[in-house]
Design an enzyme around this catalytic site. Structure first.
Site, PDB file in Angstrom:
ATOM      1  N   ASP A  74     -26.446  24.169 -29.272  1.00 19.14           N
ATOM      2  CA  ASP A  74     -27.445  25.191 -28.955  1.00 19.14           C
ATOM      3  C   ASP A  74     -28.848  24.587 -28.958  1.00 19.14           C
ATOM      4  O   ASP A  74     -29.771  25.132 -29.559  1.00 19.14           O
ATOM      5  CB  ASP A  74     -27.346  26.354 -29.944  1.00 19.14           C
ATOM      6  CG  ASP A  74     -27.925  27.647 -29.373  1.00 19.14           C
ATOM      7  OD1 ASP A  74     -28.101  27.719 -28.142  1.00 19.14           O
ATOM      8  OD2 ASP A  74     -28.200  28.570 -30.154  1.00 19.14           O
ATOM      9  N   GLY A  82     -31.819  40.639 -38.501  1.00 22.94           N
ATOM     10  CA  GLY A  82     -30.853  40.560 -37.430  1.00 22.94           C
ATOM     11  C   GLY A  82     -29.514  41.048 -37.907  1.00 22.94           C
ATOM     12  O   GLY A  82     -29.377  41.562 -39.025  1.00 22.94           O
ATOM     13  N   GLY A 132     -38.080  38.364 -41.004  1.00 23.60           N
ATOM     14  CA  GLY A 132     -37.126  38.374 -39.906  1.00 23.60           C
ATOM     15  C   GLY A 132     -35.893  39.165 -40.257  1.00 23.60           C
ATOM     16  O   GLY A 132     -35.554  39.325 -41.434  1.00 23.60           O
ATOM     17  N   LYS A 175     -32.396  32.989 -46.049  1.00 16.78           N
ATOM     18  CA  LYS A 175     -31.612  33.813 -45.133  1.00 16.78           C
ATOM     19  C   LYS A 175     -30.516  34.502 -45.927  1.00 16.78           C
ATOM     20  O   LYS A 175     -29.627  33.849 -46.481  1.00 16.78           O
ATOM     21  CB  LYS A 175     -31.030  32.941 -44.016  1.00 16.78           C
ATOM     22  CG  LYS A 175     -32.102  32.214 -43.225  1.00 16.78           C
ATOM     23  CD  LYS A 175     -31.522  31.329 -42.147  1.00 16.78           C
ATOM     24  CE  LYS A 175     -31.031  32.149 -40.991  1.00 16.78           C
ATOM     25  NZ  LYS A 175     -30.594  31.292 -39.865  1.00 16.78           N
ATOM     26  N   LYS A 217     -31.280  39.447 -43.251  1.00 17.31           N
ATOM     27  CA  LYS A 217     -32.725  39.260 -43.162  1.00 17.31           C
ATOM     28  C   LYS A 217     -33.140  37.857 -43.596  1.00 17.31           C
ATOM     29  O   LYS A 217     -32.408  37.176 -44.302  1.00 17.31           O
ATOM     30  CB  LYS A 217     -33.438  40.292 -44.045  1.00 17.31           C
ATOM     31  CG  LYS A 217     -33.306  41.727 -43.538  1.00 17.31           C
ATOM     32  CD  LYS A 217     -34.170  42.678 -44.369  1.00 17.31           C
ATOM     33  CE  LYS A 217     -34.120  44.082 -43.787  1.00 17.31           C
ATOM     34  NZ  LYS A 217     -34.992  45.032 -44.550  1.00 17.31           N
ATOM     35  N   VAL A 218     -34.353  37.482 -43.141  1.00 11.50           N
ATOM     36  CA  VAL A 218     -34.977  36.232 -43.573  1.00 11.50           C
ATOM     37  C   VAL A 218     -36.208  36.581 -44.399  1.00 11.50           C
ATOM     38  O   VAL A 218     -37.026  37.408 -43.989  1.00 11.50           O
ATOM     39  CB  VAL A 218     -35.406  35.368 -42.361  1.00 11.50           C
ATOM     40  CG1 VAL A 218     -36.042  34.064 -42.831  1.00 11.50           C
ATOM     41  CG2 VAL A 218     -34.221  35.086 -41.452  1.00 11.50           C
TER      42      VAL A 218
END
Length: 957
Positions: A757, A642, A640, A661, A646-647
């Site tokens: 959320d 963003g 992942g 993460k 990154k993940v």
């Protein structure tokens, strides 16, 4: 001349030392005097300065001592006049020291700034001094479990700020004092007091009608096991804030006031073992009533009241020997929460009819010694215990088990189980903790004076309590590793007793400071159990024999030695002391400056100890370790990315998979903020919340390590992306897990946490499809000053966002409830909240027609659920969802209530809400093959803390 110079230097040096000392000289003198009066004081008393060197149990503000808390220290001595010269003292807690004895001096009235006076479980005797009423700021007065005699001082009525009044378990006598004119105080003046705990004394006389009024805000009224007589006054029905009422084990007589029905918030009502007469009052309005004890009174002979089946929250009914006649209505046994019914030795007759709708919570129905002639069990078989001994029905059905007294229970009641480990066989008095580590725990007994359930075999209340305790003692100030509960039992006073053990963190025993803080959390009632199950309690701490500190001061000789040594010290020594103090303070200033620039400066990550940061259950990983676990952060382990970074998937040396993460440099937050976030996340421990396993903070890196959750998000499964099919039972299982996770954040986390959320992307599914709440990037803590709401910039995800929060910017826990309601609609429709410009809440609201099957929602609901018997409870689920999305937060349920309702829906559908999923996702039809769905694969996954922006597309690997 030379002698005069030395003498001058000595005087100057002593004055400089006094100026340099951190503690007010009068306060320091008072504490040093106590060292000559009390035995077994902590070992650092007498060493250096009380405030600057942090004597155990001492808290200071500037130079003044404001708190003296030494509970469970095995202290011996009397409360002397030295304490009463601490004029700025706000808290005094000497609880659980059986060696503290004597009378409570009238000089207690000198402590005008006292807020808490807590002397639980000592051996004080004699009268409570009248000067206790001259402490204008007192909020907590706990003198229970001593040997006080005499009457209750009427001057206590002057304590207008009093919140907690506990005088239980003494030998107090006389009547309850009430005011007599505008100048003579009484307890009726305490309109702001929430707790009157007077049980287990020798108080007598009638209960004054003047004691109660509609202005009072009492919650707990505990007058049990005294010698009160006369009638219960009707003014009691004016105090509509009451939740627990105990007048059992007295000599009350006369009729019960009819306006008891007005007390709609009462959970527990105990009136057993009195001499009450007249008819039973109609209690239909007591909709919150869980527990009703009316045994051994002389009420008028009457049929089973028609209002029994209206008590929808009732768990326990105990009415032995109360002249009840007639037949028990089957509808009463259908009450959904009912656990225990004991109606022994009455005049009940006719047929006992137990139909198919009987409560599945039922544990015991004891009807021995009545006149029941037949038993209709068409709805059987049943799992509860039924006792019909000494009824006419038994000679004809003697072979049935209900016609013999059951043997004593052989199944052990609740005990904390090890946390996926094998307990050790410990030696030397040590005990294996739930984490399977040998240590010397701090132990004691919790005594609950009110209880909202009766089935002690039901693990749910104890598991909830255990989680609540664990969360509270995971706070940084408590060096507690784990807690253990065992041996729940009822004593003759109908109190629940529960043994508690708390195990030390990172060592095998506690020091005195730790025990003092833990014991004070109980004695001062700072710790609150989950109020959905447990009422008022008192704790009794066992003497602790294994302090890790050096031997404590034990006699007056220590004071004499100190004085002699000081008198014989040379001028040079005094000057060196002054120089040392100056250097010590300079070093402290330097340390504070270093701490502000680097919050991890004094923390040893290998030992996970020290004061900064305070972590429980999370460890510090080195950069080299994480580099190794991810194969140098290889692209193959990149799952992942963003704006935050990154993940990566990582494999620990133990073989455990983790999600790492890694923040990019552009998104770095300050070190202190990063430390604060780690401390928050490391305190959150619940099976329905994703666990933080560790972090890395070196080489300019900020990384968080989470448990790896293999089956992705709920959104993936609802959309078909994961290939996992969700029938109705699986959706209910996911809903209850997610609800429990959010309820934990609201009701058990300390301080409470608002997630902000809640959405299907942030509900992750493990290998058994158990739900786990994830992503605390937008979360907010509710501090003591923010009990009702937090004013904050609006954040969240459109479609799930509470419109009331959006308009007012006033964030409350009900904002999460709204989001959860949207999530529930998503669960039954498999539609995103906003899809093709249509808002799911509006669509459901416009289409709903409760007069039609499935509320006329067939076109909106997900067809794969399968309508019919397999979707039992679906309409009730939609009702709950729509209550959650009411426009006004005040009209929405709490998350605790949501959990309870979903549990009821599951039971209605024939499911066990506490059972684990029966099979892994690999056994489900159409499960994805060869696809590794990762929990952080959502495009809208957000993080505003260490990783503040969205994760973008993740490729399967």
């Amino acid at each position: 001349m030379g002698s005069a110079v030395w003498l001058f230097l000595l005087v100057v040096s002593v004055h400089i030392y006094i100026i340099a000392a951190a503690t007010n000289p009068d306060d320091a003198s008072a504490l040093r005097s106590l060292m000559g009066e009390w035995k077994n004081l902590p070992s650092n008393w007498g060493s250096g300065d009380p405030c600057d060197d942090q004597w155990v149990g001492i808290e200071c503000s500037d130079t003044r001592v404001i708190s003296l808390k030494l509970p469970n220290m095995k202290l011996e001595g009397r409360l002397t006049g030295d304490v009463f010269s601490l004029s700025e003292l706000q808290e005094l807690d000497l609880s659980y020291n059986e060696g503290i004895t004597g009378s409570l001096p009238s000089a207690i009235g000198n402590l005008k700034k006292l807020i808490k006076l807590v002397l639980v479980g000592c051996r004080f005797f004699g009268p409570i001094p009248d000067t206790i009423g001259s402490l204008p700021q007192l909020r907590d007065l706990s003198l229970n479990s001593n040997g006080f005699t005499g009457s209750i001082p009427r001057s206590i009525g002057n304590l207008s700020n009093l919140y907690w009044l506990d005088l239980a378990d003494n030998q107090l006598d006389g009547e309850i004092p009430v005011s007599d004119g505008p100048t003579t105080p009484g307890l009726d003046w305490l309109i702001n007091t929430k707790h009157f705990h007077f049980g287990k004394n020798q108080l007598s006389g009638p209960i004054p009608s003047k004691l109660f009024s509609s202005e009072m805000t009492l919650i707990h009224l505990l007058f049990e096991s005294n010698r009160f007589s006369g009638a219960l006054p009707s003014t009691l029905g004016l105090v509509n804030t009451l939740e627990v009422i105990r007048f059992d084990n007295n000599s009350l007589n006369g009729e019960l006031p009819s306006n008891l029905n007005n007390l709609t918030s009462v959970h527990d009502l105990f009136l057993s073992n009195n001499e009450l007469t007249g008819p039973l009052p109609n209690l239909t309005g007591m909709s919150s009533l869980n527990t009703l004890y009316f045994s051994n009174n002389s009420f008028n002979s009457t049929d089973v009241p028609s209002w029994f089946p209206t008590l929808s929250s009732l768990t326990t009914l105990v009415m032995e020997d109360t002249q009840l006649t007639g037949q028990i209505p089957a509808s009463f046994l259908n009450l959904p929460q009912l656990e225990t019914v004991i109606l022994k030795h009455n005049d009940l007759n006719g047929t006992l009819d137990i139909g198919p709708g009987v409560s599945n919570q039922l544990e015991t129905i004891d009807l021995q010694g009545n006149f029941i002639t037949d038993f209709n069990d068409t709805g059987g078989p049943y799992t509860f215990k039924l006792i019909l001994v000494d009824n006419p029905v038994c000679p004809t059905r003697a072979a049935n088990t209900y016609c013999t007294l059951p043997p004593p229970d052989s199944v052990p009641l609740y005990s904390t189980v090890p946390m996926n480990c094998q307990p050790y066989s410990c030696s030397s008095g040590q005990i294996s903790s739930p984490m399977c580590r040998c240590a010397y725990p701090y132990s004691g007994t919790l005594q609950f004076r009110g209880l909202f359930f009766s089935d002690l075999r039901n693990r749910t209340p104890f598991e909830s309590f255990e989680q609540n305790l664990t969360q509270f003692f995971k706070m940084p100030e408590f060096p507690v590793d784990s807690v253990s509960l065992k041996n729940p039992r009822m004593d003759p006073y109908q109190y629940l007793l529960l043994d508690l053990e708390l195990f030390p963190y990172s060592q095998d025993r506690f020091n005195r400071s730790a025990v003092s803080k833990i014991a004070s959390a109980f004695s001062s009632q700072d710790y609150k159990p989950p109020d959905m199950y447990f009422g008022p309690y008192v704790f009794g701490g066992d003497p602790y024999e294994y302090f890790s500190d050096v031997a404590a001061h034990s006699s007056k000789s220590s004071t004499g030695i100190t004085i002699g040594a000081a008198a014989g010290a040379s001028v040079l020594f005094v000057l060196l002391v002054f120089a040392g103090i100056y250097a010590y303070r300079q070093r402290k200033r330097a340390q504070r400056a270093t701490l502000e620039s680097n919050p991890f400066a004094h923390w040893d990550p290998k030992k996970s100890s020290g004061s900064i940061p305070q972590l429980k259950g999370a460890r510090c990983f080195s950069f080299e370790e994480l580099k190794k676990y991810t194969h140098n952060f290889s692209d193959a382990n990149d799952i992942g990315s963003g704006g935050f970074g990154k993940v990566y998937r990582g494999t620990l040396s133990t073989g455990e998979l983790v999600a790492i993460k890694r923040a990019q440099q552009g998104s770095m937050q300050g070190g202190l903020e990063f430390k604060t976030e780690i401390e928050l996340l490391s305190r959150v421990h619940h099976k329905n919340v994703v666990s933080l396993l560790g972090f890395c903070f070196e080489r300019g890196e900020q990384m968080l390590i989470y448990e790896y959750v293999p089956n992705g998000s709920l959104s993936d499964s609802l959309s078909g992306k994961s290939g996992i099919r969700l029938d109705w039972s699986r959706r209910l299982k996911i809903a209850i897990g997610a609800a429990r996770g959010v309820a934990y954040l609201h009701e058990l986390a300390n301080p409470p946490i608002i997630h902000r959320d809640i959405k299907s992307d942030n509900i992750l599914l493990d290998e058994l499809l158990n739900a786990k709440v994830a992503d605390f990037g937008l979360s907010k803590l509710m501090s003591d000053g923010e009990k009702s709401h937090v004013s904050t910039q609006v954040k969240g995800t459109m479609g799930y966002l509470d419109p009331e929060y959006y308009m007012s910017q006033q964030l409350t826990e009900k904002s999460d409830v709204y989001s959860f309601g949207v999530l529930m609609l998503e669960i039954v429709t498999s539609r995103r909240p906003i899809e093709r410009g249509k808002y799911i809440v509006r669509e459901v609201r416009m289409s709903m027609d409760k007069s039609k099957s499935l509320y006329n929602l067939q076109q909106i609901l997900d067809q794969s659920i399968g309508f019919g018997t397999s979707s039992k409870g679906l309409e009730r689920f939609v009702d709950l969802a729509m209550r959650c999305v009411e426009e006004s937060g005040a009209d929405r349920p709490t998350m605790g209530e949501v959990v309870k309702e979903i549990e009821d829906i599951m039971q209605m559908s024939g499911m066990n809400p506490n059972a684990e999923s029966a099979a892994s996702s690999a056994t489900y039809e159409d499960a994805a093959k060869g696809t590794d769905i990762h929990p952080y694969s959502d495009e809208s996954f957000t993080y505003s803390g260490a990783f503040p922006v969205s994760v973008t597309k993740i490729q399967p690997h």
